[in-house]
Write a protein that holds these residues in place. Sequence first.
Motif, PDB file in Angstrom:
ATOM      1  N   ALA A 692       0.805  -1.230   0.000  1.00 28.33           N
ATOM      2  CA  ALA A 692       0.000   0.000   0.000  1.00 28.33           C
ATOM      3  C   ALA A 692       0.833   1.272   0.000  1.00 28.33           C
ATOM      4  CB  ALA A 692      -0.980   0.037   1.170  1.00 28.33           C
ATOM      5  N   ASP A 693       2.178   1.183  -0.015  1.00 25.58           N
ATOM      6  CA  ASP A 693       2.998   2.392  -0.125  1.00 25.58           C
ATOM      7  C   ASP A 693       2.726   3.088  -1.449  1.00 25.58           C
ATOM      8  OD1 ASP A 693       4.314   2.549   2.267  1.00 25.58           O
ATOM      9  OD2 ASP A 693       6.076   1.432   1.614  1.00 25.58           O
ATOM     10  N   ARG A 694       2.674   4.419  -1.400  1.00 21.69           N
ATOM     11  CA  ARG A 694       2.586   5.232  -2.613  1.00 21.69           C
ATOM     12  C   ARG A 694       4.004   5.601  -3.020  1.00 21.69           C
ATOM     13  NH1 ARG A 694      -1.919   8.147  -3.545  1.00 21.69           N
ATOM     14  NH2 ARG A 694      -1.017   8.455  -5.602  1.00 21.69           N
ATOM     15  N   LEU A 695       4.362   5.338  -4.281  1.00 29.55           N
ATOM     16  CA  LEU A 695       5.717   5.584  -4.746  1.00 29.55           C
ATOM     17  C   LEU A 695       5.718   6.291  -6.089  1.00 29.55           C
ATOM     18  CD1 LEU A 695       7.199   2.033  -4.064  1.00 29.55           C
ATOM     19  CD2 LEU A 695       7.467   4.042  -2.609  1.00 29.55           C
ATOM     20  N   ALA A 696       6.804   7.016  -6.337  1.00 28.95           N
ATOM     21  CA  ALA A 696       7.059   7.547  -7.675  1.00 28.95           C
ATOM     22  C   ALA A 696       8.001   6.574  -8.352  1.00 28.95           C
ATOM     23  CB  ALA A 696       7.693   8.933  -7.586  1.00 28.95           C
ATOM     24  N   VAL A 697       7.658   6.142  -9.562  1.00 31.03           N
ATOM     25  CA  VAL A 697       8.463   5.147 -10.263  1.00 31.03           C
ATOM     26  C   VAL A 697       8.763   5.622 -11.678  1.00 31.03           C
ATOM     27  CG1 VAL A 697       7.517   3.235  -8.925  1.00 31.03           C
ATOM     28  CG2 VAL A 697       6.449   3.845 -11.095  1.00 31.03           C
ATOM     29  N   ARG A 698       9.907   5.177 -12.169  1.00 29.44           N
ATOM     30  CA  ARG A 698      10.288   5.476 -13.551  1.00 29.44           C
ATOM     31  C   ARG A 698      10.143   4.204 -14.377  1.00 29.44           C
ATOM     32  NH1 ARG A 698      13.259   9.539 -15.797  1.00 29.44           N
ATOM     33  NH2 ARG A 698      13.912  10.268 -13.731  1.00 29.44           N
ATOM     34  N   VAL A 711       9.868  -1.307 -13.634  1.00 28.27           N
ATOM     35  CA  VAL A 711      10.038   0.074 -13.189  1.00 28.27           C
ATOM     36  C   VAL A 711      11.142   0.118 -12.140  1.00 28.27           C
ATOM     37  CG1 VAL A 711       7.640   0.723 -13.622  1.00 28.27           C
ATOM     38  CG2 VAL A 711       8.290  -0.160 -11.375  1.00 28.27           C
ATOM     39  N   GLU A 712      11.638   1.326 -11.871  1.00 25.25           N
ATOM     40  CA  GLU A 712      12.586   1.522 -10.786  1.00 25.25           C
ATOM     41  C   GLU A 712      12.073   2.658  -9.907  1.00 25.25           C
ATOM     42  OE1 GLU A 712      16.195   2.192 -12.841  1.00 25.25           O
ATOM     43  OE2 GLU A 712      15.687   4.225 -13.510  1.00 25.25           O
ATOM     44  N   ILE A 713      12.385   2.567  -8.628  1.00 30.10           N
ATOM     45  CA  ILE A 713      11.886   3.548  -7.671  1.00 30.10           C
ATOM     46  C   ILE A 713      12.638   4.854  -7.829  1.00 30.10           C
ATOM     47  CG2 ILE A 713      11.398   3.979  -5.234  1.00 30.10           C
ATOM     48  CD1 ILE A 713       9.991   1.526  -6.471  1.00 30.10           C
ATOM     49  N   GLU A 714      11.899   5.941  -7.937  1.00 30.87           N
ATOM     50  CA  GLU A 714      12.500   7.254  -7.977  1.00 30.87           C
ATOM     51  C   GLU A 714      12.823   7.715  -6.558  1.00 30.87           C
ATOM     52  OE1 GLU A 714      13.276   9.902 -10.523  1.00 30.87           O
ATOM     53  OE2 GLU A 714      13.673   7.854 -11.208  1.00 30.87           O
ATOM     54  N   ASP A 715      13.863   8.512  -6.399  1.00 27.56           N
ATOM     55  CA  ASP A 715      14.246   8.983  -5.061  1.00 27.56           C
ATOM     56  C   ASP A 715      13.413  10.196  -4.684  1.00 27.56           C
ATOM     57  OD1 ASP A 715      15.529   8.994  -2.688  1.00 27.56           O
ATOM     58  OD2 ASP A 715      17.277  10.108  -3.403  1.00 27.56           O
ATOM     59  N   GLY A 716      12.124   9.960  -4.574  1.00 27.25           N
ATOM     60  CA  GLY A 716      11.197  11.024  -4.219  1.00 27.25           C
ATOM     61  C   GLY A 716       9.800  10.492  -4.237  1.00 27.25           C
ATOM     62  N   ARG A 717       9.123  10.603  -3.123  1.00 19.14           N
ATOM     63  CA  ARG A 717       7.770  10.095  -2.984  1.00 19.14           C
ATOM     64  C   ARG A 717       6.798  11.143  -3.491  1.00 19.14           C
ATOM     65  NH1 ARG A 717       4.652   6.972   0.691  1.00 19.14           N
ATOM     66  NH2 ARG A 717       6.302   5.867   1.661  1.00 19.14           N
ATOM     67  N   GLU A 718       5.593  10.743  -3.814  1.00 17.26           N
ATOM     68  CA  GLU A 718       4.578  11.710  -4.231  1.00 17.26           C
ATOM     69  C   GLU A 718       4.420  12.730  -3.112  1.00 17.26           C
ATOM     70  OE1 GLU A 718       0.733  10.143  -4.744  1.00 17.26           O
ATOM     71  OE2 GLU A 718       0.093  11.731  -6.093  1.00 17.26           O
ATOM     72  N   GLY A 719       4.564  14.016  -3.452  1.00 16.70           N
ATOM     73  CA  GLY A 719       4.501  15.053  -2.427  1.00 16.70           C
ATOM     74  C   GLY A 719       5.886  15.505  -2.026  1.00 16.70           C
TER      75      GLY A 719
END
Length: 766
Positions: A692-698, A711-719
């Motif tokens: 359930a984590d919200r993540l920014a992904v590329r 995808v890969e995790i971006e170093d920055g969460r939504e917000g």
Amino acid sequence: MTQKNPRNAHLPTKEQVRTFIDESETPVDKREIARAFNIKGADRIYLKKILKELIEDGHLERGRKRELAPAGALPSVAVIEVDRIDKGGEAIARPVSWQEDTKPPLIYVLQPGRTQAPGVRDRLLARLSRQKDGTYEAHVIRRLEASAGPVLGVYTKTGKDGRVQPTNRKLKKEVIVREENSMGAQSGEVVLCDILPGKAYSLPEGRVTQRVGPMDDAASLSLIAIHAHGIPDKFDEASIKEALAAKPVSLGKRTDLRGLPLLTIDPADARDRDDAIWAAPDDDPKNKGGWQAIVAIADVAHYVTHGSALDRTAKERGNSVYFPDRVVPMLPHELSSDLCSLHENVDRPVMAVHMWFDSEGNKLRHKFMRGLIRSVASLTYRQAQDAHEGVTDEKTEMLAKEVIEPLFGAYASLKKARSKRKPLDLDLPERRIEFGEDGFIKAVHKRERFAAHMLVEEFMIQANVSAAETLVKMKRPCMFRVHEPPATDKMIGLHETLAEMNISFAKGQVVTTETFNRILAQADNEIDRELVSSLVLRSQSQAVYSPDNLHHFGLHLQNYAHFTSPIRRYADLLIHRSLIAALKLGDGGLKDEEALEFSEIGTQISATERRAMVAERETTDRFTAVFLANKVGEIFTAKVSGVTRAGLFLSLDDSGADALAPISTLGNDFFNFDQEKHMLVGKRTGRVFRLADRLAVRLREVDIVTGSMIVEIEDGREGGTPPSRRTPADRKGKTGGKPPARNPVKKKKRTTPKGKKRAQRRQQQE
């Protein structure tokens, strides 16, 4: 009459030798032939000569160990694959390796007692005996590893030969295809190939049996699923002939419903229209505030009768299969899209149910009839919803007050009864593929859901309940739609998952639909609600068709059957036939012999339904992958929908597409997988990824062949906050949201005798 050899009258002629070999149950060698004809010494040269001539003439083939057999014959020992089980339960197989242009001979697998009967696609090493009729009997030597069946994949030319990348994600190995086995396939084409026998630990080798089409053609995406799942997509001549011979129906003894303004409400991209509805206030003064409604369903039983070619093909298919760009119908186009489709302003035969409800939406009574309708309009859900909200168009302007509003009025009452019944209320949006005028994918959306959707759904449920209740009351055969309560082990798993999302769900309780609705109510927002709905859905039992009334858990109904879609579901056609026979509504009723097959049919159509669901989902994944292929490198917001040792499964917010973030992309750390808590925890950094984590992904990779995305995790969460840097302690508020301080390294106490003495001396000195 066969002529003897004039020079050596005691020797056989060429024809006699050929007949002997033809009639032998297994291939024979030269020694056996010589023994059979008592050929000795120098006469063996004569035998060698005529055998050579028979081979050169194409009458014989030389197999392994220099054995001879008729051209096209099978070897004495071969690997075979079970192709089907006939009505008598006998397994019929085919040779795995078959090089001829003609169909391979039938192989009947002999079943010794006490051993497990072989199933379809089982591979067997067997000793073959050729019979006089050209068939073979197989004596099983041992079972081999089950075959995955023909492989569907994308062909790529590699030098002289080629390789096939399987579309099935579970098949990890590519298939080598030699040039002579390629059928002229070109790079980028989707092909179907058979696997040839080979070494177990090398790449498999295959032979192309069909060229499906180019991979970059959208039409191929649906064809992949059709071929991969063995979905019948061609009708035989007999079925087409019956469909073409079908004629429109006149009123006759039917109830004339053409004076009522029934209409259809369907998706904008609907391929068929099998249900029409009407509602009005009940004019009975004893039922103040009550409603009456009619649900009219295409009378498919009039056209598709038991034992006909159309019936056989409909039973085989079980249901229609819907892809973004096409439909594989259960019935030919002449019926499914024409005579059985309730188009506006044309007369159509129907099976209809007239229902009466009180002001609270409780059904008072119902009555079935066979009728004739003329739909006043074919509306989309958006049109019906807009008209209800006061936004009319040319078609709905004249219908809004007198026709559409009574439908919503009746639904408002039905909704009260539904609320008291408390069925499972899941929020599971569907993906919709939108095509441009050029035929290419324009966008991927989450399908909008209006009150108009729920209105039609509730009307259909009430009609389905009425059908089941009638058949139960009259003790007639019924193909129930069964949904049993979830299994206990799945409830334990759901409890552990929800606990990590801070959603309370007590272990060991007796679950009801209300239990799950309380769980859903705890979701904080729409995105969370979709995820929790998905988790709850995974915990449920699979709904099936059965003649045994085991009730419907999800809808919280005692009697439930499918009545409303006989164009696309065989189960509904059986319900129509049973109602016709029970209520004596004319021809086309259920036959006694058909009723005896209900258990077997229920198992079959449940399987075809599951096949369709998997095929439709896989195809939607591939279409979504095609759409996102041009967006590699872009950033999306996503929700973690699954946590495994391999990494994170995510659902992209905008499109609903599924993607994988491999554990190697999560950061420069070693992650421990906590299965019970559905978490990955960084050993060095303490970084946590959880359900359930919200993540920014590329978006990093898109594989159109399998429909998968990386995808890969971006170093920055939504917000703007770093993604998933919370530890379990962070969630409890113990560190104020900051990473935990590193614990000082504690020296281990010595446990050796020497160490103990030093510690004692130190204490004495102190």
